[in-house]
Enzyme design. Structure first.
Site, mmCIF file in Angstrom:
data_model
loop_
_atom_site.group_PDB
_atom_site.id
_atom_site.type_symbol
_atom_site.label_atom_id
_atom_site.label_comp_id
_atom_site.label_asym_id
_atom_site.label_seq_id
_atom_site.Cartn_x
_atom_site.Cartn_y
_atom_site.Cartn_z
ATOM 1 N N HIS A 34 14.628 33.463 -68.591
ATOM 2 C CA HIS A 34 14.020 32.595 -69.610
ATOM 3 C C HIS A 34 14.931 32.375 -70.830
ATOM 4 O O HIS A 34 15.261 31.225 -71.153
ATOM 5 C CB HIS A 34 12.644 33.150 -70.002
ATOM 6 C CG HIS A 34 12.055 32.529 -71.223
ATOM 7 N ND1 HIS A 34 11.715 31.187 -71.289
ATOM 8 C CD2 HIS A 34 11.760 33.054 -72.439
ATOM 9 C CE1 HIS A 34 11.227 30.929 -72.495
ATOM 10 N NE2 HIS A 34 11.251 32.048 -73.210
ATOM 11 N N HIS A 58 15.834 35.199 -78.681
ATOM 12 C CA HIS A 58 14.602 34.841 -79.391
ATOM 13 C C HIS A 58 13.383 35.701 -79.069
ATOM 14 O O HIS A 58 12.485 35.823 -79.886
ATOM 15 C CB HIS A 58 14.261 33.351 -79.196
ATOM 16 C CG HIS A 58 13.600 33.024 -77.890
ATOM 17 N ND1 HIS A 58 14.305 32.718 -76.750
ATOM 18 C CD2 HIS A 58 12.291 32.963 -77.536
ATOM 19 C CE1 HIS A 58 13.457 32.467 -75.765
ATOM 20 N NE2 HIS A 58 12.223 32.615 -76.212
ATOM 21 N N GLU A 62 10.275 40.670 -80.581
ATOM 22 C CA GLU A 62 8.851 40.769 -80.280
ATOM 23 C C GLU A 62 8.589 41.619 -79.039
ATOM 24 O O GLU A 62 7.623 42.366 -78.993
ATOM 25 C CB GLU A 62 8.263 39.364 -80.082
ATOM 26 C CG GLU A 62 6.769 39.320 -80.339
ATOM 27 C CD GLU A 62 6.189 37.933 -80.119
ATOM 28 O OE1 GLU A 62 6.976 36.976 -79.992
ATOM 29 O OE2 GLU A 62 4.958 37.814 -80.071
ATOM 30 N N ASP A 63 9.440 41.506 -78.032
ATOM 31 C CA ASP A 63 9.113 42.102 -76.732
ATOM 32 C C ASP A 63 9.968 43.297 -76.317
ATOM 33 O O ASP A 63 9.747 43.854 -75.249
ATOM 34 C CB ASP A 63 9.234 41.029 -75.623
ATOM 35 C CG ASP A 63 8.249 39.890 -75.811
ATOM 36 O OD1 ASP A 63 7.237 40.113 -76.504
ATOM 37 O OD2 ASP A 63 8.495 38.797 -75.287
ATOM 38 N N ASP A 130 12.140 26.721 -76.251
ATOM 39 C CA ASP A 130 11.335 27.786 -75.649
ATOM 40 C C ASP A 130 10.116 27.180 -74.953
ATOM 41 O O ASP A 130 9.814 27.472 -73.800
ATOM 42 C CB ASP A 130 10.922 28.747 -76.779
ATOM 43 C CG ASP A 130 9.991 29.846 -76.335
ATOM 44 O OD1 ASP A 130 10.271 30.458 -75.275
ATOM 45 O OD2 ASP A 130 8.996 30.104 -77.043
ATOM 46 N N ASP A 250 4.463 -3.371 -71.802
ATOM 47 C CA ASP A 250 5.761 -2.689 -71.715
ATOM 48 C C ASP A 250 5.784 -1.636 -70.615
ATOM 49 O O ASP A 250 6.424 -0.604 -70.727
ATOM 50 C CB ASP A 250 6.144 -2.062 -73.060
ATOM 51 C CG ASP A 250 5.144 -1.004 -73.490
ATOM 52 O OD1 ASP A 250 4.055 -0.940 -72.890
ATOM 53 O OD2 ASP A 250 5.472 -0.241 -74.408
#
Ligand code: MN
Length: 492
Positions: A34, A58, A62-63, A130, A250
């Site tokens: 990821h 990123h 947190e993880d 993300d 369109d």
């Protein structure tokens, strides 16, 4: 890992791989897949090295056991700052705990998100990358979670991409999400688009040929290609036009990219000398760019064979900007690295994106505990638009100044025609009340109600006005796009 990755990027990949070791995604793959996909997206968008590194890292704070200090020591302050922003943002989305501490109560989640993002616009870009990868792999989640993520994307992230004029991203986010939110409708419309493209192919090729010959004769350098409408934008447009496919002009458009602005206008003139332009369908977004900075000339014409086709004419720069938006601005500014740029504050933002600078200033003031006029900020952020909600939580965007009847006719003319009252934020209100950003609007109807001509004073949008006039069977409503006294043209 890529051979052309810089040593810092290579190092970030090592650190992230180690930190996420043993973790799996819902797809069953190792978790590192990821962050690496996010890295690739950020590279495609042309982002700078710090942003790419922050993208790789990123999810670590947190993880995993990695701390912000670890990141700061290894990769410097900017990367740590960006990772912190993305982390806070996901905390903010999970109940908005973090920003509750300094943000005055507002039920407007979109605004809250924007302010949470405010410090460095690159945080937002990482978050969008993300979200894009999570959507691309959404099938691995259980169905209820799929719907939730997809709905949130349609409501928040796709409009955000639009605000940033990231056209390609907006289309991908919206279509991927819509597929999960309403699979049946998605497939129907996709088929409809494909069918219409197929039946239009022959005539489109002929038109392309005619235009190419005429442009070459005038020695204009150009590229011409077809532009296929996205499924979600067709869905939205049909909702606006009473599901009448004949009012969508369109569905397929031709896009012409030329060298400079003079050539844009020359090309427009040449097209109008070949075909009959439709009344009210010429739009000069070069002289008057859209709020998000989008520029192009649009025109819809009727060919000799009575086909209707839309043209979009723009320069290469305009095209690049329409596709990549804010990310393109970063790319172009990379040469002019200034202190401000390094802090994520772009110096040469197009005027239409100056709201970003304002957002950043506001966020900084809020963090310092200073007073901020949120009402004013809202006005500037959404100068042309408000987002209001149905009681079920669907977001409806309307122009600033819209009234309850505009909202009702936007939902459906059946609803508009039978309005007896309106509740705004749960309280009975009246039809003269201007809707405000974030209002929850509930329309009360009765099947005995009939449309009233006095409602004409209680309507703001041309769309609702046209529907009301039609319902009243009054003269003065006609499709200004519909050519008069001609055989009904077929659309291409
Ligand atoms: Mn992530």
């Amino acid at each position: 890992m890529n051979a052309k990755d810089s040593p810092r990027i290579k190092h970030a990949i090592e650190v992230a791989t180690k930190a996420h070791e043993g973790q799996l995604r819902k797809t069953g793959e190792p978790y590192i897949v990821h962050p690496l996909a996010v890295k690739k997206i950020l590279e495609e968008w042309g982002m700078d090295e710090d942003t790419i590194i922050a993208g790789i890292l990123h999810d670590t704070v947190e993880d995993t056991d990695l701390t912000l200090d670890d990141i700061k020591n290894d990769f410097g302050e900017t990367v740590a700052f960006l990772v912190d922003g993305v982390t806070k943002l996901s905390v903010a989305r999970n109940g908005m705990r973090d920003i509750d501490t300094y943000l005055p109560a507002t039920k407007d989640n979109f605004l809250r998100l924007m302010i949470a993002l405010g410090d460095d616009i690159r945080v937002l870009i990482i978050k969008l990358a993300d979200r894009l990868h999570n959507l691309r792999t959404l099938s691995a989640l259980p169905p209820d979670k799929q719907k939730k993520v997809a709905k949130e994307t349609l409501e928040v992230f796709a409009p955000l991409a639009d605000r940033l004029n990231m056209g390609r991203l907006r289309v991908e986010l919206a279509d991927l999400s819509f597929k999960y939110v309403d699979p049946k409708r998605y497939n129907e419309l996709k088929e409809l688009i494909e069918k219409s493209n197929k039946s239009a192919e022959k005539s489109l090729n002929k038109i392309k040929e005619e235009v190419s010959i005429a442009l070459k004769k005038e020695k204009i350098d150009f590229e011409i290609s077809g532009r296929v409408k996205s499924v979600y934008s067709l869905h939205k447009k049909l909702a606006k036009h009473n599901q009448n496919i004949n009012e969508i002009y369109d569905l397929t458009a031709l896009r012409i990219i030329v060298n400079d602005i003079t050539d844009c206008y020359l090309t427009l003139g040449i097209i109008h000398s070949l075909y009959t332009p439709m009344n009210g369908r010429i739009k000069d977004y070069i002289a008057m760019p859209k709020q998000n900075g989008y520029q192009s000339l649009h025109t819809t014409v009727i060919t000799k064979d009575k086909h209707i086709v839309e043209f979009q004419i723009r320069t290469k720069e305009m095209h690049e900007y329409a596709e990549r938006g804010l990310a393109a601005s970063f790319y172009y500014n990379e040469q002019k690295l200034t202190e401000n740029y390094k802090k994520g504050k772009i110096e040469h933002l197009p005027t239409n994106l100056l709201w970003i600078t304002e957002l950043q200033t506001t966020a900084a003031r809020l963090r310092e505990g200073k007073k901020v006029d949120l009402k004013k900020l809202k006005l500037n952020l959404f100068a042309d638009k408000i987002f209001v909600y149905t009681p079920k939580g669907d977001i409806i965007d309307l122009p600033y100044g819209a009234l309850p009847l505009d909202f009702a006719y936007r939902l459906h003319s059946e609803i508009g025609d039978h309005v007896v009252g309106v509740k705004i934020n749960g309280k009975m209100s009246n039809l003269n009340k201007k809707l405000e950003q974030g209002d929850v609007v509930e329309i009360l109807t009765s099947k005995n109600q009939t449309p009233k001509s006095s409602w004409l004073d209680k309507i703001f949008t041309p769309h609702a006005r046209a529907k009301l006039l039609r319902a009243l069977k009054l003269p003065g409503h006609h499709d200004d796009a519909e050519p008069k006294k001609r055989r009904k043209p077929r659309k291409v």
